[in-house]
Design an enzyme around this catalytic site. Sequence first.
Site, PDB file in Angstrom:
ATOM      1  N   GLU A  79       0.846  -1.194   0.000  1.00 40.59           N
ATOM      2  CA  GLU A  79       0.000   0.000   0.000  1.00 40.59           C
ATOM      3  C   GLU A  79       0.883   1.246   0.000  1.00 40.59           C
ATOM      4  O   GLU A  79       0.400   2.349   0.235  1.00 40.59           O
ATOM      5  CB  GLU A  79      -0.978  -0.006   1.170  1.00 40.59           C
ATOM      6  CG  GLU A  79      -0.374  -0.124   2.536  1.00 40.59           C
ATOM      7  CD  GLU A  79      -1.419  -0.091   3.633  1.00 40.59           C
ATOM      8  OE1 GLU A  79      -2.104   0.920   3.750  1.00 40.59           O
ATOM      9  OE2 GLU A  79      -1.542  -1.094   4.348  1.00 40.59           O
ATOM     10  N   CYS A 111      -3.571  -3.420   4.459  1.00 40.47           N
ATOM     11  CA  CYS A 111      -2.662  -4.462   4.969  1.00 40.47           C
ATOM     12  C   CYS A 111      -3.100  -5.879   4.601  1.00 40.47           C
ATOM     13  O   CYS A 111      -2.387  -6.845   4.892  1.00 40.47           O
ATOM     14  CB  CYS A 111      -2.556  -4.364   6.487  1.00 40.47           C
ATOM     15  SG  CYS A 111      -1.976  -2.773   7.034  1.00 40.47           S
ATOM     16  N   HIS A 233      -2.803  -9.697  12.187  1.00 43.50           N
ATOM     17  CA  HIS A 233      -2.215  -8.499  11.600  1.00 43.50           C
ATOM     18  C   HIS A 233      -1.699  -7.642  12.756  1.00 43.50           C
ATOM     19  O   HIS A 233      -2.385  -7.467  13.765  1.00 43.50           O
ATOM     20  CB  HIS A 233      -3.258  -7.729  10.775  1.00 43.50           C
ATOM     21  CG  HIS A 233      -2.766  -6.348  10.442  1.00 43.50           C
ATOM     22  ND1 HIS A 233      -1.559  -6.135   9.826  1.00 43.50           N
ATOM     23  CD2 HIS A 233      -3.297  -5.112  10.690  1.00 43.50           C
ATOM     24  CE1 HIS A 233      -1.371  -4.829   9.686  1.00 43.50           C
ATOM     25  NE2 HIS A 233      -2.406  -4.199  10.208  1.00 43.50           N
TER      26      HIS A 233
HETATM   27  P1  HMG Z   1      -3.363   7.171  21.412  1.00 45.64           P
HETATM   28  O1  HMG Z   1      -4.785   7.501  21.280  1.00 45.64           O
HETATM   29  O2  HMG Z   1      -2.381   8.280  21.503  1.00 45.64           O
HETATM   30  O3  HMG Z   1      -3.074   6.230  22.630  1.00 45.64           O
HETATM   31  O4  HMG Z   1      -2.929   6.218  20.210  1.00 45.64           O
HETATM   32  P2  HMG Z   1      -3.974   5.927  23.919  1.00 45.64           P
HETATM   33  O5  HMG Z   1      -4.091   7.166  24.730  1.00 45.64           O
HETATM   34  O6  HMG Z   1      -5.229   5.187  23.554  1.00 45.64           O
HETATM   35  O7  HMG Z   1      -2.969   4.929  24.640  1.00 45.64           O
HETATM   36  C1  HMG Z   1      -2.694   3.689  24.048  1.00 45.64           C
HETATM   37  C2  HMG Z   1      -2.696   2.652  25.168  1.00 45.64           C
HETATM   38  O8  HMG Z   1      -1.607   2.953  26.031  1.00 45.64           O
HETATM   39  C3  HMG Z   1      -3.961   2.694  26.046  1.00 45.64           C
HETATM   40  O9  HMG Z   1      -4.239   1.368  26.413  1.00 45.64           O
HETATM   41  C4  HMG Z   1      -3.505   3.462  27.277  1.00 45.64           C
HETATM   42  O10 HMG Z   1      -4.237   3.151  28.455  1.00 45.64           O
HETATM   43  C5  HMG Z   1      -2.077   2.990  27.382  1.00 45.64           C
HETATM   44  P3  HMG Z   1      -5.707   0.752  26.134  1.00 45.64           P
HETATM   45  O11 HMG Z   1      -6.683   1.617  26.819  1.00 45.64           O
HETATM   46  O12 HMG Z   1      -5.856   0.828  24.622  1.00 45.64           O
HETATM   47  O13 HMG Z   1      -5.603  -0.656  26.628  1.00 45.64           O
HETATM   48  N1  HMG Z   1      -1.205   3.917  28.122  1.00 45.64           N
HETATM   49  C6  HMG Z   1      -0.256   3.511  28.969  1.00 45.64           C
HETATM   50  N2  HMG Z   1       0.137   2.282  29.373  1.00 45.64           N
HETATM   51  C7  HMG Z   1       1.167   2.197  30.266  1.00 45.64           C
HETATM   52  N3  HMG Z   1       1.786   3.299  30.782  1.00 45.64           N
HETATM   53  C8  HMG Z   1       1.415   4.541  30.413  1.00 45.64           C
HETATM   54  C9  HMG Z   1       0.366   4.684  29.474  1.00 45.64           C
HETATM   55  N4  HMG Z   1      -0.234   5.749  28.874  1.00 45.64           N
HETATM   56  C10 HMG Z   1      -1.186   5.271  28.047  1.00 45.64           C
HETATM   57  N5  HMG Z   1       2.035   5.591  30.928  1.00 45.64           N
HETATM   58  C11 HMG Z   1      -3.805   4.671  18.584  1.00 45.64           C
HETATM   59  C12 HMG Z   1      -3.409   4.861  20.027  1.00 45.64           C
HETATM   60  C13 HMG Z   1      -4.014   3.176  18.304  1.00 45.64           C
HETATM   61  C14 HMG Z   1      -5.111   5.416  18.325  1.00 45.64           C
HETATM   62  C15 HMG Z   1      -2.676   5.229  17.677  1.00 45.64           C
HETATM   63  O14 HMG Z   1      -1.477   4.542  17.890  1.00 45.64           O
HETATM   64  C16 HMG Z   1      -3.019   5.183  16.190  1.00 45.64           C
HETATM   65  O15 HMG Z   1      -3.773   5.998  15.661  1.00 45.64           O
HETATM   66  N6  HMG Z   1      -2.398   4.208  15.449  1.00 45.64           N
HETATM   67  C17 HMG Z   1      -2.608   4.059  14.020  1.00 45.64           C
HETATM   68  C18 HMG Z   1      -3.876   3.287  13.703  1.00 45.64           C
HETATM   69  C19 HMG Z   1      -3.772   1.825  14.042  1.00 45.64           C
HETATM   70  O16 HMG Z   1      -2.695   1.269  14.167  1.00 45.64           O
HETATM   71  N7  HMG Z   1      -4.933   1.156  14.172  1.00 45.64           N
HETATM   72  C20 HMG Z   1      -4.975  -0.276  14.449  1.00 45.64           C
HETATM   73  C21 HMG Z   1      -6.193  -0.959  13.841  1.00 45.64           C
HETATM   74  S1  HMG Z   1      -6.341  -0.611  12.094  1.00 45.64           S
HETATM   75  C22 HMG Z   1      -5.124  -1.623  11.365  1.00 45.64           C
HETATM   76  O17 HMG Z   1      -4.583  -2.466  11.993  1.00 45.64           O
HETATM   77  C23 HMG Z   1      -4.783  -1.342   9.934  1.00 45.64           C
HETATM   78  C24 HMG Z   1      -3.491  -0.596   9.678  1.00 45.64           C
HETATM   79  O18 HMG Z   1      -2.372  -1.442   9.861  1.00 45.64           O
HETATM   80  C25 HMG Z   1      -3.479  -0.015   8.251  1.00 45.64           C
HETATM   81  C26 HMG Z   1      -3.875  -0.876   7.063  1.00 45.64           C
HETATM   82  O19 HMG Z   1      -4.655  -1.812   7.123  1.00 45.64           O
HETATM   83  O20 HMG Z   1      -3.430  -0.507   6.005  1.00 45.64           O
HETATM   84  C27 HMG Z   1      -3.312   0.589  10.626  1.00 45.64           C
END
Ligand code: HMG
Length: 388
Positions: A79, A111, A233
């Site tokens: 991609e 992906c 994935h």
């Molecule tokens: P965010 O919103 O900044 O993070 O980004 P958050 O505030 O939700 O924190 C993440 C986790 O860390 C949370 O845990 C927090 O509690 C924890 P959860 O509630 O989820 O269990 N946390 C901590 N833990 C320990 N110590 C601390 C601490 N602080 C926070 N101090 C987000 C998270 C996934 C939204 C971001 O990384 C993102 O936008 N990523 C890109 C999108 C993505 O990867 N999505 C996955 C599903 S889609 C997919 O897999 C397809 C893809 O590969 C593309 C394709 O298909 O082409 C992306």
Amino acid sequence: MSVGIDEISFYTSNYYLDLRTLAEVQQTDPDKYYEGIGQEKMGMAAPDEDVVTMAANAALPLIERVGTDAVSTLMFATETGIDQSKAAGVYVHRLLGMNNNCRVVEMKQACYSATAAIQMACALVARQPEKKVLVIASDVARYDLDSPGEATQGCGAVAMLISANPRLLEIDPEVGNHTEDVMDFWRPNYRATALVDGKYSTKIYLRALKKAWENFREVSSLAFDDFSHFCYHLPFSRMAQKAHQHLAKLNKADLTPEQIEGQIEDTLLYNRIIGNSYTASMYIGLTSLLENCKQNIAGKKIGFFSYGSGCVAEFFSGTVVAGYEKYLHRSEHKAMLDEREEVSYEKYLELYRYPDPRDGSDLTIEKVTTGRFRLAGFNQHKREYVAS
Ligand code: HMG
């Protein structure tokens, strides 16, 4: 006759950023990355690397073994497209000196597309069992700086030979699919980085898992308890942990949290230190399992959940073949990962911002990569690839 994966090799760049460095600059707790999303390092492509050079590096050991005439088709899943028309795999075909009678095509659906390529490759091999199909998945995951997705960047390519009577994994014909038109992650043609609705994407991922699994259960006699391990994935490793807990709960699995974690933990090891490699990530996860699992898993069933935003998802299954451990590239992969260079935040920004001419300007790129192939520059709108 069985059909499946005969050999796997992967490649990632020589550079990585430790997510502690990113956390320090962002004044974030590093545990948000190390624990919260389960990632430690992210691979950063060198200026003279792209999906073509990474793909050629990943596939070289396979072609060196089987020769250039054994492969009837090269399927290139990505991609991180470099051209709207020409398939990136055609450059790889030349770099590897493959036979002119080998067809080449590029596949796209976020992906997921490497899984579509593998299923189509299995069908081609079933028709012509004396030939092999080379499936390559190669991507550079890029998000905007200072966006929530930034810590989930990475890069990598995986090459797999699909053959009759494979030496690593026999793939079962039954699959469960789920397709749904959603906007969780996408990259319009005019953008170099993806747009993503992060939290929504994680919900859609879990919903697609449930739907694909339900469809799989309708067509396959296999149940949750029949699997010893699962490959997901891997956008970040915590996503797979959540997904697997979700699947175990849906199936009312009679397992402890440690047993549930044990079914996926070896698949996460490489991803934690490479980052998201989009199409390649689940198959690098499979490589991680085969190369790092302490038990011999010959004869065991593996479940696979492939997800591509947008979205298309697939659950499928395979059986690990007896003797598989003799055909892995474990020591080469270990050496590649151990020899990588950590970069400072300033160097990371330099790599991130390295010019990617979109206006047709010419550019000569100096040799930086430690890989065997490189992008030497752009000349009259043409990308110039050479062996380094
Ligand atoms: P965010 O919103 O900044 O993070 O980004 P958050 O505030 O939700 O924190 C993440 C986790 O860390 C949370 O845990 C927090 O509690 C924890 P959860 O509630 O989820 O269990 N946390 C901590 N833990 C320990 N110590 C601390 C601490 N602080 C926070 N101090 C987000 C998270 C996934 C939204 C971001 O990384 C993102 O936008 N990523 C890109 C999108 C993505 O990867 N999505 C996955 C599903 S889609 C997919 O897999 C397809 C893809 O590969 C593309 C394709 O298909 O082409 C992306």
